[in-house]
Design an enzyme around this catalytic site. Structure first.
Site, PDB file in Angstrom:
ATOM      1  CB  SER A  52       1.398  -2.083  -3.452  1.00 60.81           C
ATOM      2  OG  SER A  52       0.343  -2.669  -2.730  1.00 60.81           O
ATOM      3  CE  LYS A  96      -0.920   0.504  -0.507  1.00 62.69           C
ATOM      4  NZ  LYS A  96      -0.335   0.063  -1.737  1.00 62.69           N
TER       5      LYS A  96
END
Length: 176
Positions: A52, A96
């Site tokens: 990710s 993230k």
């Protein structure tokens, strides 16, 4: 008399051993509590897995150092790479990038769930997080704004495999 002297030496040794054990236990507990406080409220190491955050992190066992002060003081800004508790699974941590903070607007483009462009304002006490590799990331686009209380730390340094400071700016994302 010899038996009495021997018992006295034996008692002396036990007292000495108990005193040393008490001191060592105390030192161990103080060290352990200092380590806990430092890792909880200072710096901690975390492992990055998964695709990710490509190309920022390789996702194959990268190690990073994060600091916990910035999130505690509520000073997160767009571009910061953060480690937080996954909102849908509290046993798991995720890494993230903060895309928007409270009060800022996020534009959601059409996807499998919605065929129209949507606009959302990040509510107070929340941040909007996304992976740098949007096609391989489960993030705020799926589970919405994340409470700041779930953010454990802001990543500042990559230890392995490529040691270096982490760029916590939105310019990194714009280059891709």
């Amino acid at each position: 008399m010899a038996a009495g002297g021997s018992w006295s030496r034996y008692q002396q040794r036990i007292k000495s051993w108990m005193s040393a054990a008490t001191e060592n236990t105390s030192l161990f507990l103080h060290t352990l509590s200092c380590f806990y406080v430092f890792s909880r409220y200072g710096l901690f190491v975390s492992k990055v897995t998964g695709p990710s955050m490509l190309p920022t992190f390789g996702g194959q066992g990268d190690f990073v150092i994060a600091e916990a002060v910035t999130p505690m003081w509520g000073q997160l800004k767009p571009g910061d790479v953060v480690i937080c508790t996954r909102p849908v699974d509290p046993a798991e941590s995720i890494i993230k990038r903060v895309v928007a903070v409270e009060g800022e607007e996020v534009v959601l483009y059409p996807d499998r769930e919605s065929s129209e462009v949507r606009r959302l304002t990040v509510p107070p006490g929340h941040v909007w997080i996304q992976g740098d590799n949007l096609t391989q990331s489960l993030d705020s686009r799926q589970y919405g704004p994340v409470p700041k209380a779930l953010v454990r730390g802001r990543v500042v340094f990559q230890v392995f495999p490529k040691p270096g400071w982490v760029d916590n700016s939105m310019e990194v994302v714009r280059r891709w």
